[in-house]
Design an enzyme around this catalytic site. Structure first.
Site: not given
Ligand code: 6PG
Length: 470
Positions: A10, A15, A34, A76, A104, A130-131, A184, A187-188, A191, A451
């Site tokens: 990928g 990737g 691919r 992928v 993800n 992540s990053g 993760k 984390h999101n 985020e 209840h």
């Molecule tokens: C990361 C991010 C990443 C994520 C984007 C988009 O840690 O690098 O979390 O993995 O895919 O931030 O997320 P959304 O489309 O849900 O906002």
């Protein structure tokens, strides 16, 4: 031909960047995409890293190009493509080879894939990475899940490519099965919450205080040198400083206010509901993204009820109030996130290392911030306590919750939506109320459904005298 230490499937943005990162750290990597054209284009443009990259045109050739026992990273799209790729690779790989899903993924899928792998076929690891593009290329944060022995096998490569915080690699084993992808996911969720709280204070500055984008950029820049120091504050300062070429206006004022999402924040909320672990700040952030998408309805609402935001009179709120409110909101939001991780650890038997989670997020990932270092220390010193009660953060909250209340109250009075901050405040108030109002819920449940309830003066399973007096 010298065989590669690892394979990667990928060559989309993430990737391709990860493959270059691996090669740069001295490992030979075999790649497959691919579309063969993409594979060759990637290898041709790898510059002085090209001699560590083997471009392959078939999956069979990819597998043959890797030193056994093999490890192949998948980058992928999450969902079916991962299952399809596992199905295609399985007959080509040996039973002790390893497939690593670095996308993800929903952690339930990772659990299922890990369970399938345990029965037969190549081993399986699910790693949260992540990053973004920059992180993938120069050092992401990596949260691993699967069998510890499989993690240990590839840890030298993953640690080499990961971001470093004070020389410690931000690549950590979190537990079996989907543990890495669960971390993760949280984390999101965080985020989303950090981004939403920043968007809310941006709104207060723009609509309540009437500040121009350039001034807002300065404010974020200043905050980035204090307790709120973080990547997301830093980029918020950056995006508010940029001017649109076409209109010569700040680009932030040109961008349509409709937020996208791929769904990981939603998964976090769904899982938190299953685990009965309240994460109201993240919930508000997901809700806000969904509401932002209803642009036409919002416009209709504005026509019917009038534009909501009213400017504050001078001195109603200060920038200091806003900064303190953000500090309180952030502490409360992370306290919820870590409590969710703790609940998930118990439920799924992961024994998630909470201080290590905070540590793995200190560099490389999107939510990296200086506060995470203090959180790691607080979680280490107070393993059983909610983070908001850890002395260091309790002290911060003592100083900042008044400002959070002021910001939420004034925003409500002026029609400025701050749902994430407001949810943080409501949760804080609930969490410091010894005598709540849930007695009313219990009375109602017993009245209409028998209840039962516990009494404050002792005993459970009581019923009210409703029939007599109802
Ligand atoms: C990361 C991010 C990443 C994520 C984007 C988009 O840690 O690098 O979390 O993995 O895919 O931030 O997320 P959304 O489309 O849900 O906002």
């Amino acid at each position: 031909m010298t065989q590669s230490e690892i394979g990667l499937i990928g060559l989309g943005t993430m990737g391709a960047m990860l493959a270059l990162n691996i090669a740069e750290k001295g490992f030979r990597v075999a790649v497959w995409n691919r579309t063969t054209e993409t594979t060759h284009h990637f290898a041709k443009n790898a510059g002085d890293l090209a001699d560590r990259i083997t471009a392959t045109e078939t999956l069979k050739a990819l597998v043959a190009a890797i030193k056994p026992p093999r490890a192949i990273i998948l980058l992928v799209p999450a969902g079916d493509p991962v299952d399809q790729m596992i199905a295609a690779l399985t007959p080509l790989m040996d039973a002790d080879d390893l497939i690593i899903d670095a996308g993800n993924a929903n952690f339930h899928d990772t659990n299922r894939r890990a369970a399938d792998a345990a029965k037969s076929g190549p081993h399986f690891l699910g790693i949260g990475v992540s990053g973004g593009e920059e992180g993938a290329r120069h050092g992401p944060s990596i949260m691993g899940g699967g069998e510890r022995s499989d993690w240990d096998r590839v840890a030298p490569i993953l640690e080499a490519i990961a971001a470093k915080f004070d020389d410690t690699a931000c690549a950590t084993y979190m537990g079996t099965g989907g543990a890495g992808h669960f971390v993760k996911s949280v984390h999101n969720g965080l985020e989303y919450a950090d981004m939403q709280m920043i968007a809310e204070v941006y709104g207060v500055m723009r609509d309540g205080m009437g500040l121009a984008a350039a001034k807002i950029s300065d404010v974020f820049d200043r905050w980035n040198n204090g307790p709120l120091q973080s990547y997301l504050i830093e980029i918020s300062s950056a995006v508010t400083a940029v001017i649109d070429e076409a209109t010569k206006h700040p680009i932030i004022d040109v961008i349509l206010d409709r937020a996208g999402q791929k769904g990981t924040g939603r998964w976090t909320v769904i899982e938190a509901q299953h685990l009965a672990a309240p994460i109201p700040v993240i919930e508000a952030a997901v809700m806000a993204r969904n509401t932002s998408a209803r642009l036409e309805e919002r416009k209709e609402g504005e026509k019917r009820f009038g534009a909501a935001p009213q400017a504050f009179a001078d001195g109603v709120l200060t920038l200091g109030d806003l900064e303190s409110a953000m500090i309180a909101g952030k502490i409360l939001c992370y306290a919820q996130g870590f409590a969710l991780l703790s609940a998930a650890g118990d439920e799924f038997d992961w024994a998630l290392p909470l201080p290590d989670v905070a540590k793995v997020w200190r560099a490389g990932c999107i939510i990296r911030s200086s506060m995470l270092d203090d959180m790691a220390t607080a979680l280490e010193e107070n393993p059983e306590r909610n983070l908001m009660l850890a002395p260091f953060f309790a002290k911060h909250l003592e100083k900042s919750h008044g400002a959070l209340r002021k910001v939420v109250a004034q925003s409500a009075l002026h029609g400025l939506p701050v749902p994430a901050l407001a949810n943080g405040l409501a949760w804080f108030d609930m969490m410091r109320t010894g005598r709540s109002t849930a007695n009313m819920i219990q009375a109602q449940r017993d009245f209409f459904g028998a209840h039962g309830f516990d009494r404050m003066d002792g005993g459970d399973g009581h019923h009210g005298p409703w029939a007599l007096q109802g």
